[in-house]
Design an enzyme around this catalytic site. Structure first.
Site, short mmCIF file in Angstrom:
data_model
loop_
_atom_site.label_atom_id
_atom_site.label_comp_id
_atom_site.label_asym_id
_atom_site.label_seq_id
_atom_site.Cartn_x
_atom_site.Cartn_y
_atom_site.Cartn_z
N LYS A 7 13.54 36.77 13.10
CA LYS A 7 12.87 38.00 12.59
C LYS A 7 13.21 38.97 13.97
CE LYS A 7 9.50 35.61 9.80
NZ LYS A 7 9.07 36.49 8.42
N THR A 46 7.35 40.99 3.04
CA THR A 46 6.25 41.72 1.85
C THR A 46 5.72 42.91 2.86
OG1 THR A 46 5.23 39.87 2.33
CG2 THR A 46 6.04 40.24 0.27
N LYS A 100 4.07 40.00 11.84
CA LYS A 100 4.77 38.65 10.94
C LYS A 100 4.59 37.49 11.88
CE LYS A 100 8.39 41.38 10.63
NZ LYS A 100 8.69 41.45 9.11
N ARG A 101 5.02 36.36 11.07
CA ARG A 101 5.22 34.96 11.92
C ARG A 101 6.38 35.36 12.80
NH1 ARG A 101 2.68 30.51 10.13
NH2 ARG A 101 3.61 29.43 11.79
N LYS A 157 3.97 46.66 2.64
CA LYS A 157 2.44 47.02 2.99
C LYS A 157 2.63 48.22 3.94
CE LYS A 157 1.19 42.29 2.28
NZ LYS A 157 1.36 40.99 2.95
N HIS A 209 12.44 30.97 -1.80
CA HIS A 209 12.05 31.98 -0.88
C HIS A 209 13.01 31.95 0.57
CE1 HIS A 209 8.24 33.00 -2.78
NE2 HIS A 209 8.32 31.82 -3.21
C1 CR1 Z 1 10.30 34.75 3.33
O1 CR1 Z 1 10.96 34.41 4.66
C2 CR1 Z 1 9.50 36.36 1.92
C3 CR1 Z 1 8.45 35.43 1.59
C4 CR1 Z 1 7.93 35.68 0.19
C5 CR1 Z 1 9.33 33.66 2.78
C6 CR1 Z 1 10.05 35.96 3.20
O2 CR1 Z 1 11.24 37.01 3.26
O3 CR1 Z 1 9.01 37.75 1.74
O4 CR1 Z 1 9.07 33.85 1.68
N1 CR1 Z 1 10.00 32.33 2.69
O5 CR1 Z 1 9.00 35.59 -0.95
C7 CR1 Z 1 9.30 31.23 2.95
O6 CR1 Z 1 8.12 31.27 3.47
C8 CR1 Z 1 9.52 29.00 2.78
O7 CR1 Z 1 9.83 30.12 2.62
#
Ligand code: CR1
Length: 798
Positions: free
Chosen positions: A544, A646, A538-539, A650, A350
């Protein structure tokens, strides 16, 4: 299962008696909510049937950000109307019950929410699945803003019990830690016995995962740590040493006490490794027990009946743990166990952020999990043995792919070696894995690699979150899209239909008013629903680039003050998201947002044109209010760094226009909607890669050459925004002295232009709402139903 309103009322009254122990009339609203949740949960339980012959997927994830369940499950079971009218008769309002439900904070961000969307799609598509996770006593902290700063409060979500879970003490399993391994030879083969220093009990709690139409109800099984014996020291208690009497219990429970509040940065704590092993070992034991119940010791069909997926590397010990159980407990040999494990386990990566690629010091790993370490060492030895040492550069290849290297256990390498499939989460991300991050593996085993672009539950984030649009769609293209999201395509026929576009605009307005009311309630700030809602949620993380968005607002403010002829359509800039407790830079960006909000919102010269809002405590439930109200979706990460995203999906589904870089799934969004229906700006991933490589970027140059950049940066250091919570040296230094690692200043101009062009389009209603409808019409691809179908067909083979 109740069908009519009358039956519901009777069963509900009964539930109050059974669950709360009081007559309906004597229950508080909270107690009534509790009884209703239990009732719906038991209805769901009735639908849960074990289909024996099918292959089942076990989805191991350290996080499941499931959000509230009542509203979603009533919708999925088709009971919303019956229940809401029944309650009305009883003088109650269903909405009040929705408000009472707590959001379990069992995840950090995208990774955890993705797991929850996958559970929704698996059940809705009728696949047998189980989520395997951890029941953290304290979820991710609750965020509050005080004097313009983030403050973290504990999220004690289990304080008053959680009505959706059922504890299964009878299914508890022991989990070992520490100690040593005893080897013995019986003249025939070696035997290994792990003599642990500590054994704890993992206790499962089940939460029903209800599919749409009640087609399938699966379970999310989350594990909690408990002492083997009621860990209470009677002698210590009698001596009056109460702290000591409880100590053992407290130590064990600590394993599942907290969710690490990191998004993508590895906590090196030993407790984290304990968490990871605990839920993995418990989940594997559970799978083996169930398999034996159904198929006896027909291990040869294990991988035809069981698929095990590891969501990132947190459950990476799945394969070696399965091998351990098969060898040490079931008496199988190495080759057979290896074959079974490697035919069952698959892995999703991820992130490419180096700080999030898990590595553990060998000593620590071996001390905590000695038998697992033996097995991993043997996997690594055999891997090295099998290495073709006749190709150029094999040493380098081996170094990059070995599990044990530099005194560390490399979990991503372990995951790739033991998995039959490895996937990234969007096209660009998978390409980066193949060509950069896992390049050597890709050369060696290209067939393992594949892409599975993420998706979202269109039922939760669109059908449920956006009732006015849903109604409009039902009148226009019917209801088919709820089952078959690709049918949203049918909307394309209405892109030129002015009266339809007006209805879409009206629906958006309704959602904006709903969000404006929420903002007023949470922050006291009054926003104008006729302004453009430009949203970034987002976080908080440097890559970001919330900071880029902030610099944009600071610059707009400067220009509005300086130039009486400068005019833009009114915009409300909305932010939400949490920063990890120890991540000072990210917390400073939140602090900066609050500071500029305070200045701008109070400046009567501009506050009819621009306003800034920070919504505290971003969570699944307020996300459901935020996405439907957006008009501009800010997806502005440094290209190459956001694996997928994601939130971008949305927003798009709810008709917002993306303002973004060519990063993560923004690339697929662009391909789907076409470049006229999205605003792309900034450097591309390969350009960034080249600049990093050559070291050719100098942030100071931009500071000296661009007056607007110079001015906003100087304002970080003077008293323009420092009144509320102090200055912003750290941010200034990151941009200039540390040479702007995330290319914020480099992308600034292109971002400003893109933003102004996009806002310019808003004046032309027809163009804007046509773009908006086109985005929704193309968004069916991003339903997690499509993603899950791909996993099922190409990886899990259910
Ligand atoms: C990514 O940063 C992605 C999500 C789900 C995150 C984000 O871009 O949409 O995973 N990665 O696939 C993450 O949390 C530990 O890595």
């Amino acid at each position: 299962m109740f069908k009519t309103k009358k039956e519901f009322k009777k069963e509900f009254e009964n539930a109050c008696l059974v669950v709360v122990g009081k007559d309906f009339e004597d229950c508080s609203t909270e107690e009534k909510y509790f009884a209703l949740a239990k009732l719906i949960s038991s209805q769901a339980g009735e639908l849960h049937e074990q289909k024996i012959a099918h292959k089942k997927i076990y989805y191991f994830s350290m996080e499941f950000l499931i959000g509230k369940l009542l509203e979603n499950y009533l919708m999925n079971l088709g009971l919303t109307k019956t229940v809401s009218e029944g309650l009305k008769d009883m003088g109650e309002s269903l909405e009040d019950y929705f408000d009472i439900e707590k959001d379990p904070g069992l995840g950090n961000g995208g990774l955890g929410r993705l797991a929850a969307c996958f559970m929704d799609s698996l059940a809705s598509l009728g696949y047998e699945a189980q989520g395997v996770g951890i029941r953290y006593r304290f979820g991710l902290f609750k965020q509050r803003i005080e004097d313009g700063r983030q403050v973290e409060d504990p999220d004690n979500w289990l304080e008053k019990d959680y009505p959706w879970e059922v504890k299964h003490l009878e299914a508890a399993v022991p989990v070992k830690f520490g100690g040593r391994v005893e080897k013995s030879y019986d003249g025939n083969e070696m035997h290994y016995q792990w003599i642990p220093e500590e054994t704890i009990l993992a206790v499962p709690y089940d939460i029903p995962m209800v599919g749409y139409d009640g087609k399938q109800v699966n379970t999310l099984r989350i594990w909690s740590a408990k002492p083997m014996e009621e860990g209470f020291d009677m002698d210590a208690f009698n001596r009056g040493d109460y702290a000591h009497a409880n100590k053992h219990r407290a130590d064990v429970q600590a394993i599942t006490d907290i969710l690490y509040p990191n998004d993508q940065s590895l906590s090196g704590r030993i407790l984290r490794l304990k968490q990871e092993y605990m839920f993995t070992a418990a989940g594997i034991m559970d799978i083996v027990n169930n398999f034996k119940k159904q198929y006896g010791n027909h291990w040869e069909i294990f991988s035809e009946k069981v698929a095990i997926h590891t969501n990132d590397t947190h459950p990476a010990v799945c394969a070696p743990e399965l091998m351990r159980v098969l060898m040490d407990q079931e008496g199988l040999g190495w080759d057979e166990s290896w074959k079974i494990a490697s035919a069952s386990v698959s892995y999703t990566n991820h992130t490419i952020l180096p700080e999030a690629l898990e590595k553990w010091p060998i000593d620590m790993f071996r001390n905590l999990l000695p038998r697992l370490y033996d097995i991993i060492e043997e996997i690594d030895r055999r891997y090295r043995d099998s290495f073709h040492k006749n190709v150029d550069g094999w040493q380098e290849q081996l170094k990059n792919t070995a599990i044990l290297w530099d005194g560390q256990v490399h979990m991503a390498n372990l995951s790739v070696i033991v998995s039959h499939h490895v996937n990234g989460v969007a096209d660009l991300h998978t390409e980066i894995l193949k060509n950069i991050v896992l390049k050597d593996f890709y050369t060696l085993v290209p067939e393992k690699f594949n892409n599975k672009t993420n998706g979202i539950s269109h039922r939760r984030f669109f059908a449920q979150a956006n009732p006015s649009y849903r109604k409009l769609l039902e009148e226009t293209i019917g209801k088919g899209w709820i089952h078959h999201p690709e049918e949203l395509e049918n909307l394309k026929k209405y892109e030129e239909n002015v009266s339809f576009l007006e209805k879409v605009e009206a629906s958006k307005k309704e959602n904006k008013i709903r969000l404006a009311n929420y903002i007023k309630k949470m922050t006291g700030i009054e926003v104008n629903p006729n302004s453009i809602f430009d949203i970034q949620v987002k976080r908080f993380h440097a890559y970001k680039r919330q900071l880029l968005n902030v610099l944009k607002i600071m610059d707009l403010y400067n220009r509005l003050l300086a130039d009486p002829n400068f005019h833009i359509h009114p915009v409300t800039f909305i932010f939400a998201g949490k920063a990890a407790q120890g991540y000072t830079f990210a917390k400073d960006v939140i602090r900066l947002i609050c500071a500029i909000a305070d200045v701008i919102n109070h400046d009567d010269r501009v506050n009819r044109m621009i306003k800034v809002v920070f919504i505290p405590n971003f969570s699944v439930s307020n996300a459901q209010i935020i996405y439907p109200a957006a008009e501009i979706s800010e997806q502005i990460s440094t290209a190459g760094m956001e694996a997928s995203g994601t939130g971008n999906m949305k927003f798009m589904m709810n008709g917002a226009i993306t303002l973004g870089t060519l990063d993560g799934a923004n690339v697929e969004i662009t391909q789907l909607v076409g470049s006229d229906n999205i605003k792309i700006f900034g450097l591309k991933a390969h350009e960034i890669e080249t600049m990093r490589h050559q070291g050719s970027y100098l942030a100071w140059t931009l500071y000296h050459e661009n007056q607007r950049i110079k001015k906003v940066l100087d304002q970080l250091m003077d008293d323009t925004y420092s009144h509320l919570s102090g200055g912003f040296d750290l941010i200034y230094d990151s941009l200039l002295r540390d040479n702007d690692s995330f290319f914020v200043l480099k992308d600034f101009e292109s971002y400003m232009n893109a933003f102004e062009e996009l806002v310019g389009l808003y004046e032309d209603k027809k163009t804007w709402w046509k773009m908006s409808v086109h985005n929704t019409a193309c968004s069916g691809y991003f339903s997690s139903d499509r993603t899950i179908e791909e996993y099922v067909q190409e990886i899990w083979k259910l």
